[in-house]
Design a protein around this motif. Structure first.
Motif, PDB file in Angstrom:
ATOM      1  N   VAL A   6       0.857  -1.176   0.000  1.00  0.00           N
ATOM      2  CA  VAL A   6       0.000   0.000   0.000  1.00  0.00           C
ATOM      3  C   VAL A   6       0.899   1.233   0.000  1.00  0.00           C
ATOM      4  O   VAL A   6       1.847   1.318   0.775  1.00  0.00           O
ATOM      5  CB  VAL A   6      -0.914   0.000   1.247  1.00  0.00           C
ATOM      6  N   VAL A   7       0.593   2.177  -0.872  1.00  0.00           N
ATOM      7  CA  VAL A   7       1.391   3.407  -0.942  1.00  0.00           C
ATOM      8  C   VAL A   7       1.081   4.271   0.269  1.00  0.00           C
ATOM      9  O   VAL A   7      -0.073   4.585   0.540  1.00  0.00           O
ATOM     10  CB  VAL A   7       1.099   4.176  -2.245  1.00  0.00           C
ATOM     11  N   GLU A   8       2.114   4.620   0.993  1.00  0.00           N
ATOM     12  CA  GLU A   8       1.966   5.457   2.177  1.00  0.00           C
ATOM     13  C   GLU A   8       2.930   6.620   2.080  1.00  0.00           C
ATOM     14  O   GLU A   8       3.921   6.564   1.358  1.00  0.00           O
ATOM     15  CB  GLU A   8       2.289   4.658   3.437  1.00  0.00           C
ATOM     16  N   LYS A   9       2.659   7.667   2.841  1.00  0.00           N
ATOM     17  CA  LYS A   9       3.550   8.810   2.906  1.00  0.00           C
ATOM     18  C   LYS A   9       4.837   8.389   3.620  1.00  0.00           C
ATOM     19  O   LYS A   9       4.797   7.598   4.565  1.00  0.00           O
ATOM     20  CB  LYS A   9       2.857   9.933   3.684  1.00  0.00           C
ATOM     21  N   ASP A  11       7.755   8.147   6.128  1.00  0.00           N
ATOM     22  CA  ASP A  11       7.604   8.375   7.561  1.00  0.00           C
ATOM     23  C   ASP A  11       8.806   9.035   8.226  1.00  0.00           C
ATOM     24  O   ASP A  11       8.756   9.333   9.407  1.00  0.00           O
ATOM     25  CB  ASP A  11       7.236   7.068   8.270  1.00  0.00           C
ATOM     26  N   TRP A  25      11.128   5.802   3.674  1.00  0.00           N
ATOM     27  CA  TRP A  25      10.195   4.880   4.298  1.00  0.00           C
ATOM     28  C   TRP A  25      11.030   3.923   5.135  1.00  0.00           C
ATOM     29  O   TRP A  25      11.956   3.291   4.639  1.00  0.00           O
ATOM     30  CB  TRP A  25       9.413   4.100   3.239  1.00  0.00           C
ATOM     31  N   LYS A  29       8.450   0.260   9.751  1.00  0.00           N
ATOM     32  CA  LYS A  29       7.038   0.575   9.515  1.00  0.00           C
ATOM     33  C   LYS A  29       6.466  -0.192   8.322  1.00  0.00           C
ATOM     34  O   LYS A  29       5.272  -0.406   8.238  1.00  0.00           O
ATOM     35  CB  LYS A  29       6.869   2.075   9.271  1.00  0.00           C
ATOM     36  N   ILE A  30       7.336  -0.576   7.382  1.00  0.00           N
ATOM     37  CA  ILE A  30       6.896  -1.322   6.200  1.00  0.00           C
ATOM     38  C   ILE A  30       7.736  -2.596   6.130  1.00  0.00           C
ATOM     39  O   ILE A  30       8.801  -2.631   5.513  1.00  0.00           O
ATOM     40  CB  ILE A  30       7.044  -0.478   4.920  1.00  0.00           C
TER      41      ILE A  30
END
Length: 75
Positions: A6-9, A11, A25, A29-30
């Protein structure tokens, strides 16, 4: 097993200044990044800004989302 990303901002902010910023990123967190042994970052340059040359001991893949890109490589 199918993996879904999932594309996320980004961090983490590594640097932010008048000419732009560098964001990453984190693997914590990923988990997929850690699992695939990848890193991910975003370099945002404002108009007429430039990034200083640097050395890194790994491969990079770059995508230009807007504008133009000029690169010189020395072999």
């Amino acid at each position: 097993m199918e993996k879904k990303m999932v594309v996320e901002k980004a961090d983490q902010t590594v640097f932010e200044g008048d000419s732009g910023g560098y964001y990453v990123w984190s693997n914590s967190k990923i988990p997929l990044l850690s699992e695939l042994k990848l890193g991910a970052g975003k370099l945002l340059l404002h108009p007429l800004a430039f990034a200083l040359p640097h050395y890194i001991d790994s491969n990079k893949i770059c995508f230009v989302l807007e504008g133009t890109f000029t690169s010189c490589t020395h072999e």
